[in-house]
Scaffold this active site. Structure first.
Site, PDB file in Angstrom:
ATOM      1  N   TYR A 176       0.838  -1.198   0.000  1.00 25.21           N
ATOM      2  CA  TYR A 176       0.000   0.000   0.000  1.00 25.21           C
ATOM      3  C   TYR A 176       0.880   1.258   0.000  1.00 25.21           C
ATOM      4  O   TYR A 176       0.641   2.201  -0.753  1.00 25.21           O
ATOM      5  CB  TYR A 176      -0.957   0.010   1.203  1.00 25.21           C
ATOM      6  N   PHE A 207      15.384  19.552  -1.681  1.00 21.51           N
ATOM      7  CA  PHE A 207      13.971  19.188  -1.881  1.00 21.51           C
ATOM      8  C   PHE A 207      13.704  17.773  -1.337  1.00 21.51           C
ATOM      9  O   PHE A 207      12.681  17.515  -0.716  1.00 21.51           O
ATOM     10  CB  PHE A 207      13.656  19.266  -3.386  1.00 21.51           C
ATOM     11  N   ARG A 259     -10.219   5.580   9.753  1.00 24.12           N
ATOM     12  CA  ARG A 259      -9.338   5.013   8.734  1.00 24.12           C
ATOM     13  C   ARG A 259      -8.282   4.165   9.431  1.00 24.12           C
ATOM     14  O   ARG A 259      -7.795   4.552  10.494  1.00 24.12           O
ATOM     15  CB  ARG A 259      -8.594   6.118   7.975  1.00 24.12           C
ATOM     16  N   ARG A 273       2.587   8.242  13.105  1.00 24.82           N
ATOM     17  CA  ARG A 273       2.269   9.484  13.825  1.00 24.82           C
ATOM     18  C   ARG A 273       0.769   9.768  13.875  1.00 24.82           C
ATOM     19  O   ARG A 273       0.244  10.246  14.880  1.00 24.82           O
ATOM     20  CB  ARG A 273       2.980  10.667  13.132  1.00 24.82           C
TER      21      ARG A 273
HETATM   22 CA    CA Z   1      -5.255   8.806   0.776  1.00 31.81          CA
END
Ligand code: CA
Length: 359
Positions: free
Chosen positions: A153, A270, A210, A200
């Site tokens: 995932y 970055f 979720r 976190r």
């Molecule tokens: Ca999402």
């Protein structure tokens, strides 16, 4: 992009501005912190990365809207990439906030801007969008059960971002072409950030209903994921948390090896700044009962220091080494992950001291 300070809602602003101005305004609205780091990219990469971000944010808004019916959501996730070439397409009422809904309702502004990019950039963005949508669709009705599911995932939603960014860097000519071939390391860059956020955000996600913590990681310690919130200081809760911190640390040596390959200073920063912030955060999450009851954040002063000081590989290694050392000193010897934590931390410290790597 310099004038992205229009007043009003994104929906209202969209009537008044051109496509690319809309994109930067939208970026500012949906992620202020990301808008700042994009502004500091070399000019060649700014528009491609901004549009890449918005395309994926659009896709993510579809994924995150729990009220959008699954039978419509799955095909849209899978076909979303085709919308970048369909400047008539938009959708109303999908998204968890006004800004996300406006982004999707005004999507033709994004797809127009997308179509103005050079072909190599478009191909990379669309390919990642297609693969991510496919992956998100796979997980719509499938819980994250095993650690392998968790990695998969996170690969779809974050690893692919790392892979796409590496491709953009290579195509821009600012980085060596070889960076695009280091897919495992690019993937690790995304996984490290994503896993840190998932660990976190335990509390926030619990309230949004979720679940991203993999079942196999917490079922050993509780019957319900919400049990940790009720018993945040118990050894069970903390041991479970530490297992996931330990798993995230596994990706760090790859991330450092990736950073080592970058040659453009702005591209380096970055990539490096989010990584070092994640390391600081992860160190703070270890054995911390507050994860179960609220939002643990690094201090603003530290965040500001990391943003300004992490300019090169030496500074990055120093900070990673400091956070690893701090973590090592706080390890709880009766934590079942103690040994593995030590192993990962020594590996990280080792990567930080190897001034000249052999890859
Ligand atoms: Ca999402």
């Amino acid at each position: 992009m310099e004038n992205a300070s229009h007043k009003g809602s994104l929906e209202e602003i969209s009537e008044q501005v051109d496509d690319i101005t809309f994109c930067y305004t939208a970026l500012n609205k949906v992620s202020r912190s990301f808008a700042v780091v994009i502004r500091n990219l070399p000019e060649e990469l700014r528009d491609p990365v901004c549009i890449f971000y918005l395309v994926l944010r659009g896709l993510d808004s579809v994924e995150d809207d729990a009220t959008y019916p699954v039978e419509e959501k799955i095909p849209l996730l899978k076909n979303f990439y085709t919308k970048n070439y369909d400047t008539n397409w938009s959708i109303r009422g999908v998204g968890d906030s006004d800004d996300y809904r406006a982004l999707l309702a005004r999507y033709p502004k994004v797809s127009h801007a997308f179509q103005q990019l050079d072909e190599p950039y478009r191909n990379i963005i669309n390919d990642i969008c297609r693969r991510m949508g496919e992956g998100m669709a796979e997980f719509v009705e499938k819980p994250i059960k095993t650690m392998a599911d968790y990695d998969k995932y996170c690969h779809y939603v974050a690893g692919l971002v790392g892979i796409g960014l590496s491709d953009l860097f290579a195509v821009s000519g600012l980085e060596n072409e070889s960076i695009a071939k280091q897919q495992d390391r690019s993937n690790s860059m995304g996984l490290f950030l994503q896993k840190t956020n998932i660990v976190r955000d335990y509390h926030e996600d619990l309230y949004l209903d979720r679940v991203f913590w993999p079942e196999d990681a917490w079922k050993k310690y509780a019957n319900e994921l919400s049990a940790f919130e009720k018993d945040p200081t118990s050894e069970r809760s903390l041991n479970c948390l530490n297992g996931l911190v330990c798993d995230a640390l596994r990706h760090v040596p790859d991330c450092l090896a990736y950073q080592e390959q970058l040659r453009d200073t702005q591209v380096f920063r970055f990539c490096a700044v989010p990584q070092v912030m994640a390391m600081a955060t992860l160190s703070k999450l270890y054995d911390n009962p507050k994860v179960f009851t609220g939002n643990v954040k690094i201090r603003k002063g530290l965040a500001a220091r990391l943003m300004t000081e992490v300019k090169d590989m030496d500074a990055l290694r120093n900070y990673f080494n400091d956070f690893a050392t701090d973590l090592l000193e706080r390890l709880r010897i009766d934590d079942p992950h103690y040994k593995e934590m030590c192993k990962h931390i020594y590996k990280i410290k080792n990567s930080c001291s190897s001034k000249y790597s052999l890859n």
